[in-house]
Motif scaffolding. Structure first.
Motif, short mmCIF file in Angstrom:
data_model
loop_
_atom_site.label_atom_id
_atom_site.label_comp_id
_atom_site.label_asym_id
_atom_site.label_seq_id
_atom_site.Cartn_x
_atom_site.Cartn_y
_atom_site.Cartn_z
N GLY A 101 0.82 -1.21 0.00
CA GLY A 101 0.00 0.00 0.00
C GLY A 101 0.85 1.25 0.00
N GLU A 102 0.23 2.34 0.38
CA GLU A 102 0.89 3.65 0.45
C GLU A 102 1.02 4.07 1.91
OE1 GLU A 102 1.40 5.92 -2.48
OE2 GLU A 102 1.21 4.03 -3.57
N ALA A 103 2.20 4.51 2.29
CA ALA A 103 2.41 5.03 3.64
C ALA A 103 1.95 6.48 3.66
CB ALA A 103 3.88 4.93 4.03
N GLU A 104 0.96 6.77 4.50
CA GLU A 104 0.43 8.13 4.63
C GLU A 104 0.80 8.68 5.99
OE1 GLU A 104 -3.88 8.42 3.28
OE2 GLU A 104 -3.64 6.27 3.68
N LYS A 105 1.36 9.87 6.01
CA LYS A 105 1.67 10.51 7.27
C LYS A 105 0.36 10.94 7.93
CE LYS A 105 5.46 13.28 8.82
NZ LYS A 105 6.44 14.29 8.45
N VAL A 106 0.20 10.60 9.19
CA VAL A 106 -1.01 10.96 9.93
C VAL A 106 -0.90 12.43 10.32
CG1 VAL A 106 -2.35 10.52 12.02
CG2 VAL A 106 -1.35 8.59 10.76
N ALA A 107 -1.82 13.24 9.83
CA ALA A 107 -1.78 14.68 10.09
C ALA A 107 -2.59 15.06 11.33
CB ALA A 107 -2.32 15.44 8.87
N ASP A 108 -3.60 14.29 11.65
CA ASP A 108 -4.47 14.59 12.78
C ASP A 108 -3.77 14.22 14.09
OD1 ASP A 108 -7.25 15.22 13.86
OD2 ASP A 108 -6.89 13.18 14.62
N SER A 109 -3.55 15.20 14.97
CA SER A 109 -2.81 14.95 16.20
C SER A 109 -3.54 14.01 17.16
CB SER A 109 -2.47 16.27 16.90
OG SER A 109 -3.64 16.98 17.23
N GLU A 110 -4.87 14.02 17.14
CA GLU A 110 -5.62 13.10 18.00
C GLU A 110 -5.47 11.66 17.53
OE1 GLU A 110 -6.93 13.85 20.93
OE2 GLU A 110 -6.36 15.94 20.64
N GLU A 111 -5.50 11.44 16.21
CA GLU A 111 -5.28 10.10 15.67
C GLU A 111 -3.85 9.65 15.99
OE1 GLU A 111 -5.35 7.51 11.50
OE2 GLU A 111 -5.77 9.66 11.41
N ALA A 112 -2.88 10.55 15.80
CA ALA A 112 -1.49 10.22 16.11
C ALA A 112 -1.33 9.86 17.59
CB ALA A 112 -0.57 11.39 15.74
N ALA A 113 -1.97 10.63 18.46
CA ALA A 113 -1.88 10.35 19.90
C ALA A 113 -2.50 8.99 20.22
CB ALA A 113 -2.57 11.46 20.70
N ALA A 114 -3.63 8.68 19.61
CA ALA A 114 -4.29 7.38 19.86
C ALA A 114 -3.41 6.23 19.40
CB ALA A 114 -5.65 7.35 19.15
N VAL A 115 -2.76 6.39 18.26
CA VAL A 115 -1.87 5.34 17.73
C VAL A 115 -0.65 5.20 18.63
CG1 VAL A 115 -0.30 4.78 15.83
CG2 VAL A 115 -2.64 5.51 15.36
N ARG A 153 0.47 5.64 8.52
CA ARG A 153 -0.57 4.63 8.36
C ARG A 153 -0.39 3.96 7.00
NH1 ARG A 153 -4.25 7.65 6.80
NH2 ARG A 153 -4.77 8.62 8.78
N VAL A 154 -0.46 2.64 6.99
CA VAL A 154 -0.48 1.88 5.74
C VAL A 154 -1.77 1.06 5.75
CG1 VAL A 154 0.63 0.16 4.27
CG2 VAL A 154 2.04 1.72 5.64
N THR A 155 -2.70 1.46 4.89
CA THR A 155 -3.93 0.69 4.72
C THR A 155 -3.69 -0.23 3.54
OG1 THR A 155 -5.23 2.51 5.60
CG2 THR A 155 -6.42 0.82 4.33
N PRO A 156 -3.75 -1.54 3.76
CA PRO A 156 -3.41 -2.46 2.68
C PRO A 156 -4.32 -2.34 1.46
CG PRO A 156 -3.68 -3.64 4.76
CD PRO A 156 -4.12 -2.23 4.99
N GLN A 157 -3.68 -2.19 0.31
CA GLN A 157 -4.40 -2.29 -0.96
C GLN A 157 -4.45 -3.76 -1.37
OE1 GLN A 157 -2.00 0.35 -3.31
NE2 GLN A 157 -2.93 2.17 -2.43
N GLU A 158 -3.42 -4.50 -0.94
CA GLU A 158 -3.34 -5.95 -1.14
C GLU A 158 -2.70 -6.54 0.11
OE1 GLU A 158 -1.70 -7.54 -4.82
OE2 GLU A 158 -1.67 -5.49 -5.59
N MET A 159 -3.07 -7.79 0.40
CA MET A 159 -2.46 -8.48 1.52
C MET A 159 -2.39 -9.96 1.18
SD MET A 159 -3.34 -8.47 5.63
CE MET A 159 -4.99 -7.96 5.37
N THR A 160 -1.23 -10.57 1.44
CA THR A 160 -1.08 -12.01 1.28
C THR A 160 -0.55 -12.59 2.58
OG1 THR A 160 1.19 -11.86 0.46
CG2 THR A 160 -0.56 -11.80 -1.20
#
Length: 177
Positions: A101-115, A153-160
């Motif tokens: 997939g694509e690695a996306e930088k988490v911009a939302d500080s609340e989501e980052a804090a939760a992770v 965050r990496v949301t899988p576009q494919e997974m094996t």
């Protein structure tokens, strides 16, 4: 599409895959730097159908991901060597999962804090008494580069997933040798 050629090892048990991704401790992040592959073991959490990892906001990983966010993320665990009377038939018992997939930088500080809180819960359960907040994440700066932490965050576009699970009696026991 990334298909498993050795179909006898294909694992499609989503419950097993999910439990494995929640339990395993380290994954290998694969990226493409210019024309060369670059891999890096990272701590991660599996949350909401995505892989999350963190790190400094500077350095090689950050530079590569800002230029080429396409990644492969591999999580694997080896359980031992499978014995066989024929040397060429010896094998390894394992479970592995590859996500693309694509690695996306988490911009939302609340989501980052939760992770980051989930990372602390996984790797240091009960160590910190106060939960992380988005305010803390916005204000914290690394002493190494002066920047805020990067969460991806990496949301899988494919997974094996592949597995070769065998009974313990068929695994090589080095302690008896």
């Amino acid at each position: 599409m990334n298909q498993i050629r050795y179909t006898q090892r294909n694992c499609q048990d989503q419950g097993k895959i999910e439990a494995f991704l929640l339990r395993a401790r380290t994954g290998v992040l694969g990226m493409v730097s210019e024309d060369l592959p670059y891999t890096l073991p990272v701590n991660y959490v599996w949350h909401g159908g995505s892989i999350y990892f963190h790190g400094l906001s500077s350095g090689k990983k950050e530079t590569i991901l800002s230029q080429k966010p396409s990644v492969c993320f591999t999580v694997y665990e080896e359980y031992g060597t499978v014995t066989d009377p024929v040397p060429c038939h010896a094998d390894t018992s394992y479970l592995s999962v590859m996500l693309f997939g694509e690695a996306e930088k988490v911009a939302d500080s609340e989501e980052a804090a939760a992770v980051l809180q989930k990372l602390l819960g996984k790797y240091m359960p009960g160590y910190y008494s106060q939960p992380l907040t988005g305010t803390f994440i916005n204000k914290y700066r690394s002493s190494l580069d002066g920047n805020a932490v990067s969460v991806y965050r990496v949301t899988p576009q494919e997974m094996t997933a592949k597995e070769n699970l065998v009974e313990c009696g068929k695994l090589l026991n080095l302690e008896t040798r």
